[in-house]
Design a protein around this motif. Structure first.
Motif, short mmCIF file in Angstrom:
data_model
loop_
_atom_site.label_atom_id
_atom_site.label_comp_id
_atom_site.label_asym_id
_atom_site.label_seq_id
_atom_site.Cartn_x
_atom_site.Cartn_y
_atom_site.Cartn_z
N ASP B 74 0.77 -1.15 0.03
CA ASP B 74 0.23 0.02 -0.05
C ASP B 74 0.75 1.31 -0.02
O ASP B 74 0.41 2.49 0.00
N ASN B 133 -1.41 11.43 3.64
CA ASN B 133 -2.69 11.70 3.26
C ASN B 133 -3.72 10.45 3.04
O ASN B 133 -4.64 10.64 3.11
N ALA B 134 -2.68 9.26 2.66
CA ALA B 134 -3.69 8.11 2.31
C ALA B 134 -3.72 7.30 3.40
O ALA B 134 -3.03 6.53 3.91
N LEU B 136 -5.26 4.65 4.26
CA LEU B 136 -5.85 3.39 3.74
C LEU B 136 -5.66 2.22 4.51
O LEU B 136 -4.49 1.94 5.19
N GLU B 139 -3.76 -3.54 2.56
CA GLU B 139 -4.68 -4.87 1.64
C GLU B 139 -3.71 -5.93 2.74
O GLU B 139 -4.60 -6.90 2.65
#
Lengths: 156, 445
Positions: B74, B133-134, B136, B139
């Protein structure tokens, strides 16, 4: 030190840019720059980076005034490292615009090379940007190969 | 939140270059990219010592070093404060790093250039995640671990097989259906000539039976040579270098006397796992995926378990096949006397051509020439492994452990095209020659 034409041409390519600094105790630090641009002064460069993402880089430049920047072409792996004295400046609107343009260009280049956008998202950040003006006094080739580590660039 | 090295598995795949920053004794910083970082234990990492001279000098002058690792799943960035401890230039850890580096280098066309001379061990003092900023969800953290129950089912199926062909087919089917491998190849090792030969595959357009792997710098041959699993998690760099991965182009079988190796032309991840039984490498399982970082450590362990089981089962089947000592005469063949099958045997490499079509070479080619010769001289079509192995005229290497798989390879290769000659498996350790005409074999030097 003035930058020769070869280095100037190299700087126009989409490059990955990493910044090395160290604190007063000799503990090194790492940051990424979101674009490096010709300064108004000859022999100087203006890397833009996020103080929000890389606070140690900003703190070390403020404390020691030293900076190393390595620029690498992600396609050819051609690389240079530049070192010298540095100081911080607030990013002006034109610096921010150029940095935004850099992010767009390097993102497109990395995607072209097969790196998916979800990977690059955490790297490509210019939130709370600063300019670290670098007075280049040393340039070294860092491209893997026989010339790696050799001095490059010379006074014109 | 404390970050453990074990949580950073996605950073040690070599997909995204790491970054190392050092400082000289006078405080001048230095920064460069780094090719390979390996986890040693919970608090130590190893770096391949291929630093630029300045980095190496700085580390000796000032052991405080900072490293940035990037998760290949990621893109999350981690900064590690590390301290140099020592260098190593031999031992299992050094060998592991050297092997992976060699395989990775070969994939990007730099085999022989990036030889590892030593590795540096660092203590990890602190690790932190770089804000992004991400935000997430990784995965990797969302992925389920390798399914142990599925491994158990495949293993059980292999246990029920008694012959090499069934073991290999069951293994391939299990890798494909139960473990979700997009493609898989089983190659068996010929210790005499150092060649690995494809005896089974799944998930490819062309099966590539009989194709050979010899280049010691590629992933498959390295896994066999060192008895260790090797993986590549992102082949996009190799593509950028424009290097052929294995046999990118389909060679002309008849002109080159070689068969195209079965592989995915758009694979992003590759894994080669040695098949070891009784301490000997019997072959290699090669699996590929179109996904980046498809094979995590638990996936590798799952394939390794099945590789060892299948290798032992094949070794056992070879022994059993060799025990069959009598043949029951097959039904006399009504050969079409008017049809002559022209066979050419090239003695220099034992390659066999039927008509103008290349069949196979090496020991398998010699075996086919032998069987046809026996038929022409003695009228026999039925053979046992035992008598083949004992035949002095064959000049066979020590085939005790892999005759059955050689015959399997020959049988499958003959079945892969509409050749007028086939080998029929008639029972454990027994084969029958089946032909659509009268063979005429000519040996040329």
């Amino acid at each position: 030190m003035q930058l020769d034409q070869g280095v100037k041409q190299f700087l126009k390519q989409p490059l990955m840019i990493i910044m090395g600094t160290a604190d007063r105790a000799g503990r090194p630090s790492i940051g990424r720059a979101m674009g490096v641009f010709d300064s108004e002064m000859d022999g100087h460069l203006d890397p833009v980076f996020s103080i929000w993402q890389w606070p140690d880089t900003a703190g070390n430049i403020r404390d020691t005034g030293r900076l190393a920047v390595t620029l690498a072409n992600p396609s050819s792996y051609a690389s240079y490292q530049m070192k010298g004295k540095a100081w911080l400046q607030h990013a002006k609107p034109e610096d921010i615009a150029r940095s935004d343009g850099y992010i767009e260009a390097i993102d497109a280049e990395l995607q072209r090379l097969g790196v998916p956008p979800k990977l690059t998202l955490p790297w490509l950040c210019n939130r709370e940007p600063l300019v670290a003006t670098l007075n280049v006094s040393e340039i070294y080739v860092q491209t893997p190969g026989p010339r790696a580590g050799m001095a490059a660039g010379h006074a014109q | 939140m404390t970050i453990r090295l074990a949580d950073l598995q996605g950073c040690f795949e070599g997909v995204i270059p790491s970054i190392i920053s050092t400082a000289a004794a006078d405080g001048t910083p230095n920064i460069s990219y780094l090719s390979h970082v390996a986890m040693v234990d919970d608090s130590h990492i190893a770096l391949s010592n291929q630093f630029f001279a300045k980095t190496a000098a700085n580390i000796r002058a000032n052991p405080l070093v900072t490293l940035m690792l990037v998760d290949g799943n990621d893109g999350t960035q981690y900064v590690l404060d590390i301290r140099f401890e020592r260098s190593i230039d031999d031992g299992p850890l050094f060998e592991r790093i050297a092997l992976q580096l060699r395989a990775t280098s070969a994939q990007i066309g730099m085999a022989g250039i990036m030889r590892l001379k030593s590795a540096d061990i660092f203590e990890v003092l602190f690790a932190r995640r770089v804000p992004s900023n991400a935000e997430l969800e990784s995965e990797a953290s969302g992925r389920r671990p390798a399914n142990l129950a599925a491994v158990g089912r495949v293993s059980e199926s292999i246990s029920n097989e008694t012959e090499a062909s069934g073991i290999i087919d069951t293994l391939l089917d299990g890798l494909h259906r139960e473990l979700g491998c997009e493609s898989a190849v089983v190659l068996l090792h010929d210790a005499d000539c150092g060649v690995l030969t494809t005896v089974g595959s799944i998930g490819h357009e062309a099966a590539g039976l009989g194709s050979e792997v010899q280049n010691k710098d590629n992933l498959i041959a390295s896994a066999a040579a060192h008895g260790r699993s090797i993986k590549i998690s992102d082949l996009s760099r190799a593509r950028r270098f424009g290097e052929a991965i294995l046999n990118e182009s389909r060679p002309d079988e008849n002109a080159g006397r070689s068969i195209a190796f079965p592989h995915l032309s758009d694979a992003m991840s590759q894994l080669a796992v040695p098949m070891i039984a009784q301490g000997r490498v019997r072959g290699v399982i090669f699996v590929e995926s179109r996904e980046r970082m498809a094979f995590r450590d638990d996936d590798v362990a799952a394939v390794e378990l099945l590789a060892r089981h299948a290798a032992s089962a094949i070794a056992l089947s070879e022994r059993d096949a060799d025990e069959a000592s009598t043949v029951s005469a097959s039904v006399p063949l009504q050969l079409a006397q008017s049809v002559t099958i022209q066979i050419i045997h090239h003695a220099f490499d034992d390659s066999i051509f039927i008509g103008n079509d290349y069949v196979i070479k090496g020991v398998a080619g010699r075996l086919l020439a032998f069987l046809i010769d026996r038929y022409l001289k003695e009228g026999r079509r039925d053979f046992t492994n035992r008598e083949i192995r004992l035949s002095e005229s064959l000049r066979l290497p020590d085939l005790k452990d892999n005759l059955e798989t050689r015959l399997l390879l020959l049988r499958r290769r003959l079945d892969s095209k509409p050749f007028p000659i086939r080998l029929i498996h008639t029972g454990r350790g027994k084969i029958t020659l089946d032909m659509d005409g009268m063979p005429a074999i000519r040996t040329v030097e």
